[in-house]
Design an enzyme around this catalytic site. Sequence first.
Site, PDB file in Angstrom:
ATOM      1  N   LEU A 200       0.789  -1.317   0.046  1.00  0.00           N
ATOM      2  CA  LEU A 200      -0.156   0.031   0.273  1.00  0.00           C
ATOM      3  C   LEU A 200       0.815   1.263   0.028  1.00  0.00           C
ATOM      4  CD1 LEU A 200      -2.771  -1.169   2.682  1.00  0.00           C
ATOM      5  CD2 LEU A 200      -3.011  -0.923   0.225  1.00  0.00           C
ATOM      6  N   ASP A 230      -8.392   7.351   9.466  1.00  0.00           N
ATOM      7  CA  ASP A 230      -7.823   7.358   8.066  1.00  0.00           C
ATOM      8  C   ASP A 230      -7.433   5.764   7.603  1.00  0.00           C
ATOM      9  OD1 ASP A 230      -7.916  10.022   7.989  1.00  0.00           O
ATOM     10  OD2 ASP A 230      -6.158  10.308   9.111  1.00  0.00           O
ATOM     11  N   LEU A 231      -7.936   5.243   6.564  1.00  0.00           N
ATOM     12  CA  LEU A 231      -7.876   3.943   6.331  1.00  0.00           C
ATOM     13  C   LEU A 231      -6.328   3.465   6.156  1.00  0.00           C
ATOM     14  CD1 LEU A 231      -9.131   1.131   5.569  1.00  0.00           C
ATOM     15  CD2 LEU A 231      -9.357   1.883   3.289  1.00  0.00           C
ATOM     16  N   ASP A 232      -5.782   2.347   6.803  1.00  0.00           N
ATOM     17  CA  ASP A 232      -4.677   1.976   6.644  1.00  0.00           C
ATOM     18  C   ASP A 232      -3.623   3.042   6.974  1.00  0.00           C
ATOM     19  OD1 ASP A 232      -5.356  -0.513   6.182  1.00  0.00           O
ATOM     20  OD2 ASP A 232      -5.737  -0.216   4.085  1.00  0.00           O
ATOM     21  N   GLU A 233      -3.630   4.082   7.656  1.00  0.00           N
ATOM     22  CA  GLU A 233      -2.620   5.160   7.726  1.00  0.00           C
ATOM     23  C   GLU A 233      -2.418   5.385   9.269  1.00  0.00           C
ATOM     24  OE1 GLU A 233      -3.638   8.662   5.762  1.00  0.00           O
ATOM     25  OE2 GLU A 233      -3.941   7.524   3.881  1.00  0.00           O
TER      26      GLU A 233
END
EC number: 3.5.1.10
Length: 288
Positions: A200, A230-233
């Site tokens: 990612l 915050d998606l995948d952050e």
Amino acid sequence: MPDVPLARLLVTCPDQPGIVAAVSGFLRNHGANITALDQHSTDPAGGTFFLRAEFTTPDLDLTADALEGAFARVVAAPFAMDWRIDYAARKKRVALMVSKYDHALLELLWLWRRGELDAEVPLVVSNHDDLRAEVERFGVDYHHVPVSKDTKAEAEAQTLALFEDAGVDLVVLARYMQILSPRVVDRYPHRIINIHHSFLPAFVGADPYRQAFERGVKVIGATAHYVTEDLDEGPIIEQGVARVSHRDSVSDLKRTGQSLERDVLAKAVRWHLEARVLVQGNKTVVFA
């Protein structure tokens, strides 16, 4: 597991002289024996100071509540500390969430059964029923909570009720392929850990390893992080990488990637349970 009652103190505060002396002196004066002490400063001249201390508690001259009250007054307040004390005897209760991939889930359950995760695992929640038999062999309750676009809110409410009933302290997404809404994330700030491949933001979507194979990648990896809105952050706890080559098939890449996911997630969960992770903004300090 500790042979004697053990506690862990985590501290974040503005850096200034005397912090270590104040902490160690306070613990010594109340009968604690410090067995490990780690520290880190972002900048000795006006930066942020991080400290983790492990100490044994059999000879304390105060109860846990009294010790914390005294620490708050005598040490924490003068140094403007954000702090907490975790007691190893109070095992955290961990909920595991999974969809269909079993590798990360079974690794955690195996480590837990061997006594290598200092926690209780009261339940597994899944949006599929495929892994029920595998989970129940470990003596863990399995809850199938289907999720669709139309039922997502109801499914999350059911899941949160299960967590509440089980007294869950930590949620681990062991390849749970659903996005959690803010109502879930806000309920467990910095207490939801996720694992995913480290491509990612590249190779988003289905079958990332085939996408990686088609691009001829030379390094693959895995990332464990705290979940935020915050998606995948969210803040990263641990990562792992492995080199691959043109000789590796898609299956080889998946096998290597899943091995990394198992290892990286297990480390992140263990370090959280052992109070080794401090969060500052969107970064972590990990005393591993």
